[in-house]
Design a protein around this motif. Structure first.
Motif, PDB file in Angstrom:
ATOM      1  N   TRP A 180      31.192  78.222  44.629  1.00 34.43           N
ATOM      2  CA  TRP A 180      30.032  79.537  44.521  1.00 34.43           C
ATOM      3  C   TRP A 180      30.419  80.168  43.147  1.00 34.43           C
ATOM      4  CZ3 TRP A 180      33.627  78.115  48.244  1.00 34.43           C
ATOM      5  CH2 TRP A 180      33.117  77.443  49.704  1.00 34.43           C
ATOM      6  N   GLY A 181      31.261  79.522  42.215  1.00 35.70           N
ATOM      7  CA  GLY A 181      31.319  80.096  40.831  1.00 35.70           C
ATOM      8  C   GLY A 181      32.379  80.958  40.645  1.00 35.70           C
ATOM      9  N   GLY A 182      33.309  81.382  41.687  1.00 37.21           N
ATOM     10  CA  GLY A 182      34.337  82.236  41.526  1.00 37.21           C
ATOM     11  C   GLY A 182      35.568  81.475  41.177  1.00 37.21           C
ATOM     12  N   VAL A 183      36.492  81.879  40.603  1.00 42.58           N
ATOM     13  CA  VAL A 183      37.759  81.273  40.157  1.00 42.58           C
ATOM     14  C   VAL A 183      38.853  81.414  41.368  1.00 42.58           C
ATOM     15  CG1 VAL A 183      39.526  81.146  38.328  1.00 42.58           C
ATOM     16  CG2 VAL A 183      37.427  81.311  37.555  1.00 42.58           C
ATOM     17  N   ARG A 184      39.536  80.297  41.507  1.00 37.21           N
ATOM     18  CA  ARG A 184      40.732  80.428  42.496  1.00 37.21           C
ATOM     19  C   ARG A 184      41.956  81.205  41.881  1.00 37.21           C
ATOM     20  NH1 ARG A 184      38.927  74.711  44.032  1.00 37.21           N
ATOM     21  NH2 ARG A 184      37.304  75.136  45.895  1.00 37.21           N
ATOM     22  N   LEU A 185      42.601  81.797  42.557  1.00 33.20           N
ATOM     23  CA  LEU A 185      43.774  82.508  41.982  1.00 33.20           C
ATOM     24  C   LEU A 185      45.036  82.390  42.849  1.00 33.20           C
ATOM     25  CD1 LEU A 185      43.556  85.523  43.479  1.00 33.20           C
ATOM     26  CD2 LEU A 185      41.972  86.000  41.653  1.00 33.20           C
ATOM     27  N   SER A 186      46.165  82.383  42.522  1.00 30.59           N
ATOM     28  CA  SER A 186      47.317  82.361  43.533  1.00 30.59           C
ATOM     29  C   SER A 186      48.564  83.140  42.891  1.00 30.59           C
ATOM     30  CB  SER A 186      47.458  80.800  43.843  1.00 30.59           C
ATOM     31  OG  SER A 186      48.012  79.917  42.615  1.00 30.59           O
ATOM     32  N   GLY A 187      49.314  83.289  43.621  1.00 32.33           N
ATOM     33  CA  GLY A 187      50.779  84.058  42.957  1.00 32.33           C
ATOM     34  C   GLY A 187      51.796  83.894  44.228  1.00 32.33           C
ATOM     35  N   VAL A 188      52.941  84.054  43.724  1.00 29.25           N
ATOM     36  CA  VAL A 188      54.214  84.216  44.576  1.00 29.25           C
ATOM     37  C   VAL A 188      54.870  85.538  44.357  1.00 29.25           C
ATOM     38  CG1 VAL A 188      56.347  82.993  44.711  1.00 29.25           C
ATOM     39  CG2 VAL A 188      54.465  81.574  44.085  1.00 29.25           C
ATOM     40  N   GLY A 189      55.498  85.767  45.558  1.00 27.50           N
ATOM     41  CA  GLY A 189      55.938  87.227  45.663  1.00 27.50           C
ATOM     42  C   GLY A 189      55.137  88.191  46.424  1.00 27.50           C
ATOM     43  N   THR A 190      55.736  89.440  46.299  1.00 28.48           N
ATOM     44  CA  THR A 190      54.927  90.537  47.089  1.00 28.48           C
ATOM     45  C   THR A 190      53.542  90.472  46.665  1.00 28.48           C
ATOM     46  OG1 THR A 190      56.903  91.610  47.617  1.00 28.48           O
ATOM     47  CG2 THR A 190      55.019  92.949  47.871  1.00 28.48           C
ATOM     48  N   PRO A 191      52.428  90.379  47.521  1.00 33.24           N
ATOM     49  CA  PRO A 191      51.147  90.539  47.009  1.00 33.24           C
ATOM     50  C   PRO A 191      50.896  91.908  46.385  1.00 33.24           C
ATOM     51  CG  PRO A 191      51.420  89.780  49.365  1.00 33.24           C
ATOM     52  CD  PRO A 191      52.647  90.123  48.819  1.00 33.24           C
ATOM     53  N   PRO A 192      49.884  91.761  45.357  1.00 32.57           N
ATOM     54  CA  PRO A 192      49.524  93.005  44.680  1.00 32.57           C
ATOM     55  C   PRO A 192      49.098  94.102  45.667  1.00 32.57           C
ATOM     56  CG  PRO A 192      48.469  91.423  43.949  1.00 32.57           C
ATOM     57  CD  PRO A 192      49.343  90.764  44.889  1.00 32.57           C
ATOM     58  N   TRP A 193      48.435  93.863  46.765  1.00 32.03           N
ATOM     59  CA  TRP A 193      48.046  94.921  47.466  1.00 32.03           C
ATOM     60  C   TRP A 193      48.973  95.606  48.454  1.00 32.03           C
ATOM     61  CZ3 TRP A 193      46.684  89.836  47.932  1.00 32.03           C
ATOM     62  CH2 TRP A 193      46.889  89.296  48.915  1.00 32.03           C
ATOM     63  N   PHE A 194      50.107  95.077  48.747  1.00 33.02           N
ATOM     64  CA  PHE A 194      51.265  95.785  49.216  1.00 33.02           C
ATOM     65  C   PHE A 194      51.858  96.638  48.599  1.00 33.02           C
ATOM     66  CE2 PHE A 194      52.941  91.924  52.373  1.00 33.02           C
ATOM     67  CZ  PHE A 194      51.496  91.625  52.674  1.00 33.02           C
ATOM     68  N   HIS A 195      51.117  97.969  48.911  1.00 31.59           N
ATOM     69  CA  HIS A 195      51.909  99.008  47.952  1.00 31.59           C
ATOM     70  C   HIS A 195      52.243 100.197  48.885  1.00 31.59           C
ATOM     71  CE1 HIS A 195      47.811 100.534  47.410  1.00 31.59           C
ATOM     72  NE2 HIS A 195      47.414  99.180  46.927  1.00 31.59           N
TER      73      HIS A 195
END
Length: 104
Positions: free
Chosen positions: A89-104
């Motif tokens: 769909w033209g979006g870029v996949r992203l991933s991370g490790v650790g506490t997700p940035p929206w957990f605040h």
């Protein structure tokens, strides 16, 4: 925040859909993302992944070999993010490790 700051059954939402800023090199891009997280009990940490909305400059940079950036969600600190090939769909996949940035 570390994972031990959350009690089982009392976690923030496992999914996030909304605005974010993605810093790639000297550029700050306003993007919309969809992401979800899950806790890996064996590893003792969160893993999260998602995708951005279609952004031409981001797709061009990823096609040119860009694989890392800094993701900021409103109200959160910057967090390293891995970038991978655009989705159908033209979006870029992203991933991370650790506490997700929206957990605040």
């Amino acid at each position: 925040m570390s994972t031990d700051e959350y009690e089982v059954g009392n976690l923030p939402d496992e999914e996030y859909r909304g605005p974010a800023s993605l810093r790639i090199g000297d550029d700050d891009l306003a993007v919309e993302i969809r992401a979800s997280a899950h806790f890996e009990p064996v590893e003792g940490r969160f893993r999260w992944a998602g995708r951005t909305d279609p952004v031409e400059l981001l797709r061009e940079r990823v096609a040119g070999g860009l694989r890392e950036g800094l993701l900021t969600i409103p109200g959160s600190a910057q967090q390293k993010v891995k970038l991978s090939e655009p989705d159908p769909w033209g979006g870029v996949r992203l991933s991370g490790v650790g506490t997700p940035p929206w957990f605040h």
